[in-house]
Motif scaffolding. Sequence first.
Motif, PDB file in Angstrom:
ATOM      1  N   LYS A 299      13.837 -56.833  46.629  1.00 20.64           N
ATOM      2  CA  LYS A 299      13.868 -58.177  46.064  1.00 20.64           C
ATOM      3  C   LYS A 299      15.294 -58.684  45.883  1.00 20.64           C
ATOM      4  N   ALA A 300      16.243 -57.759  45.720  1.00 22.13           N
ATOM      5  CA  ALA A 300      17.652 -58.137  45.563  1.00 22.13           C
ATOM      6  C   ALA A 300      18.502 -57.039  46.195  1.00 22.13           C
ATOM      7  N   PRO A 301      18.532 -56.962  47.520  1.00 20.62           N
ATOM      8  CA  PRO A 301      19.143 -55.806  48.199  1.00 20.62           C
ATOM      9  C   PRO A 301      20.651 -55.681  48.030  1.00 20.62           C
ATOM     10  N   TRP A 302      21.362 -56.765  47.781  1.00 20.31           N
ATOM     11  CA  TRP A 302      22.818 -56.686  47.724  1.00 20.31           C
ATOM     12  C   TRP A 302      23.336 -56.389  46.314  1.00 20.31           C
ATOM     13  N   LEU A 303      22.787 -57.049  45.308  1.00 21.50           N
ATOM     14  CA  LEU A 303      23.294 -56.909  43.942  1.00 21.50           C
ATOM     15  C   LEU A 303      22.314 -56.231  42.997  1.00 21.50           C
ATOM     16  N   GLY A 304      21.084 -56.004  43.417  1.00 26.44           N
ATOM     17  CA  GLY A 304      20.100 -55.358  42.567  1.00 26.44           C
ATOM     18  C   GLY A 304      19.570 -56.290  41.486  1.00 26.44           C
ATOM     19  N   VAL A 305      18.728 -55.738  40.628  1.00 22.11           N
ATOM     20  CA  VAL A 305      18.090 -56.529  39.571  1.00 22.11           C
ATOM     21  C   VAL A 305      18.674 -56.195  38.203  1.00 22.11           C
ATOM     22  N   SER A 306      19.747 -55.427  38.156  1.00 20.17           N
ATOM     23  CA  SER A 306      20.426 -54.935  36.951  1.00 20.17           C
ATOM     24  C   SER A 306      19.649 -53.765  36.346  1.00 20.17           C
ATOM     25  N   TYR A 307      20.331 -52.973  35.535  1.00 20.78           N
ATOM     26  CA  TYR A 307      19.718 -51.757  34.990  1.00 20.78           C
ATOM     27  C   TYR A 307      18.498 -52.086  34.131  1.00 20.78           C
ATOM     28  N   PHE A 308      18.653 -53.011  33.205  1.00 27.90           N
ATOM     29  CA  PHE A 308      17.541 -53.366  32.327  1.00 27.90           C
ATOM     30  C   PHE A 308      16.546 -54.304  33.000  1.00 27.90           C
ATOM     31  N   GLY A 309      16.861 -54.742  34.194  1.00 26.53           N
ATOM     32  CA  GLY A 309      15.918 -55.586  34.923  1.00 26.53           C
ATOM     33  C   GLY A 309      14.928 -54.787  35.751  1.00 26.53           C
ATOM     34  N   PHE A 310      15.190 -53.483  35.905  1.00 29.64           N
ATOM     35  CA  PHE A 310      14.318 -52.669  36.760  1.00 29.64           C
ATOM     36  C   PHE A 310      12.893 -52.589  36.214  1.00 29.64           C
ATOM     37  N   ALA A 311      12.745 -52.174  34.950  1.00 30.82           N
ATOM     38  CA  ALA A 311      11.403 -51.974  34.381  1.00 30.82           C
ATOM     39  C   ALA A 311      10.554 -53.244  34.411  1.00 30.82           C
ATOM     40  N   PRO A 312      11.088 -54.419  33.996  1.00 33.24           N
ATOM     41  CA  PRO A 312      10.272 -55.644  34.087  1.00 33.24           C
ATOM     42  C   PRO A 312       9.870 -55.993  35.513  1.00 33.24           C
ATOM     43  N   GLN A 313      10.790 -55.815  36.456  1.00 26.75           N
ATOM     44  CA  GLN A 313      10.466 -56.128  37.847  1.00 26.75           C
ATOM     45  C   GLN A 313       9.430 -55.152  38.408  1.00 26.75           C
ATOM     46  N   TYR A 314       9.529 -53.894  38.028  1.00 26.02           N
ATOM     47  CA  TYR A 314       8.542 -52.909  38.461  1.00 26.02           C
ATOM     48  C   TYR A 314       7.172 -53.237  37.885  1.00 26.02           C
ATOM     49  N   LEU A 315       7.161 -53.668  36.616  1.00 27.77           N
ATOM     50  CA  LEU A 315       5.900 -54.047  35.966  1.00 27.77           C
ATOM     51  C   LEU A 315       5.277 -55.257  36.646  1.00 27.77           C
ATOM     52  N   ASN A 316       6.105 -56.237  36.971  1.00 29.44           N
ATOM     53  CA  ASN A 316       5.595 -57.434  37.655  1.00 29.44           C
ATOM     54  C   ASN A 316       5.053 -57.096  39.045  1.00 29.44           C
ATOM     55  N   LEU A 317       5.677 -56.116  39.676  1.00 27.43           N
ATOM     56  CA  LEU A 317       5.294 -55.775  41.052  1.00 27.43           C
ATOM     57  C   LEU A 317       4.020 -54.934  41.104  1.00 27.43           C
ATOM     58  N   THR A 318       3.894 -53.985  40.179  1.00 29.72           N
ATOM     59  CA  THR A 318       2.802 -53.009  40.262  1.00 29.72           C
ATOM     60  C   THR A 318       1.772 -53.127  39.140  1.00 29.72           C
ATOM     61  N   GLY A 319       2.142 -53.772  38.035  1.00 31.91           N
ATOM     62  CA  GLY A 319       1.247 -53.816  36.883  1.00 31.91           C
ATOM     63  C   GLY A 319       1.336 -52.577  36.013  1.00 31.91           C
ATOM     64  N   HIS A 320       2.255 -51.666  36.350  1.00 35.64           N
ATOM     65  CA  HIS A 320       2.452 -50.443  35.578  1.00 35.64           C
ATOM     66  C   HIS A 320       3.894 -50.401  35.076  1.00 35.64           C
ATOM     67  N   TYR A 321       4.071 -49.848  33.869  1.00 35.79           N
ATOM     68  CA  TYR A 321       5.420 -49.735  33.308  1.00 35.79           C
ATOM     69  C   TYR A 321       6.026 -48.389  33.677  1.00 35.79           C
ATOM     70  N   VAL A 322       7.189 -48.436  34.302  1.00 32.13           N
ATOM     71  CA  VAL A 322       7.960 -47.236  34.615  1.00 32.13           C
ATOM     72  C   VAL A 322       9.400 -47.528  34.210  1.00 32.13           C
ATOM     73  N   PRO A 323      10.008 -46.715  33.341  1.00 32.26           N
ATOM     74  CA  PRO A 323      11.340 -47.030  32.822  1.00 32.26           C
ATOM     75  C   PRO A 323      12.452 -46.930  33.847  1.00 32.26           C
ATOM     76  N   HIS A 324      12.299 -46.039  34.832  1.00 35.52           N
ATOM     77  CA  HIS A 324      13.330 -45.888  35.858  1.00 35.52           C
ATOM     78  C   HIS A 324      12.700 -45.352  37.134  1.00 35.52           C
ATOM     79  N   ALA A 325      13.494 -45.242  38.178  1.00 35.44           N
ATOM     80  CA  ALA A 325      12.962 -44.923  39.508  1.00 35.44           C
ATOM     81  C   ALA A 325      12.715 -43.432  39.734  1.00 35.44           C
ATOM     82  N   HIS A 326      13.032 -42.581  38.761  1.00 34.39           N
ATOM     83  CA  HIS A 326      12.878 -41.130  38.901  1.00 34.39           C
ATOM     84  C   HIS A 326      13.654 -40.595  40.100  1.00 34.39           C
TER      85      HIS A 326
END
Length: 388
Positions: free
Chosen positions: A272-299
């Motif tokens: 969704k943002a290949p060059w600059l990313g979604v920021s560290y704290f933006g990962f979990a909300p974007q993952y939730l919006n994408l999958t409907g599941h909450y994951v704090p980080h990418a493991h």
Amino acid sequence: MTKSLTSRQFSIGLTLLAILPPIGIAWFIYLSRWQWLTLFRQPRAIRHDHVLLFILWLIGITSVNLLRAPWRQPAALSGLLLIVLLNLWLLCRQSAQLLSWPQICHYLVCFGGYLTVSGNIFHWLNHWQLLPLWLKFLTGDLLWGYRANADRLFGSADNPNDACCLLLIALAVVLVQMSLRPSSSTWRSRGVIALLMLGIYQTQSRTGLLLMLLMVLGTSFYLNWRRSLWLTGLIGSISWFVLAWLPRSYSWATGWTSRLTIWHDSLQVFAKAPWLGVSYFGFAPQYLNLTGHYVPHAHDIFIMVLASFGLLGGLGLISLIVANGWRLTRHWKSTLPDRRYFALILAVVLAYGVSDFVLSSPQVLMIVLLVMAHYWYVQQAIAVNVDP
């Protein structure tokens, strides 16, 4: 100011980091509050510090993200976190001049032993009497993660995987000490190794068990390769029988499938943002919006950096690893403190980071920064050809 830092202050912080993690983390943040002034006093030192350059690079990427509407708030929070990280790095860098590497090694081993002992004590106490949440929070006995992991050992680390990484770091120190001084190996050092291996087993981390086995076999081959061939053959011959007794052996396939799913979806967040990313704290909300599941980080440390800071952040991480890896091999035979400590510890952190983003734990992050700071200090000593 930075000049007021003493070895006693840092030692107190390390003790609190192990026994009362929230207070220890707060103590270090307090001590590091003015460290950013170092950048104005010694601007030329920035280009010689790869970790500092990497952090500043991430701050720059996050600052650009502040201008992008979808990620302004998480980018602002991420920027504050990176500034704290910057101060902590400068604090650890300064502490390398106050505490010797043998002192740090002793602390790391004691920390690992405490995780195992305290984890078993907490587990017994929780069955005997339900401890109040505030006490569990202060002692690190409050599980940060899935409730299904409650029966796994995590001591004062809040999470089994974080505890396992710290235990592996402690085991790496003891194994390197044994390889450097084989004749000094005693029942005491073997007992410490057994205690740390017990803790790693009780964390039930699959990655941790694999890394533990590789570290022990590697050290065994270094000390006596003939005997190690027999040991390796024995382990290989009984491996199929042992697998059934390994922790969570019934869910290895499920765990692997779950990791693959998280990595795949995290890469979708990165897309969704290949060059600059979604920021560290933006990962979990974007993952939730994408999958409907909450994951704090990418493991996974590499995927997490890509998703949070884009390709630019990923290139920064690769540059940091390559630059320091090149220095490590270049000065491998230096007469200064042995490189094997740093090589094995940093390799453990990166290898474990493939299956879990343990740097999300302030405890693990602080330990890694401390090890990196001493490595940086040794490199500076090599540069000026002066023994630290």
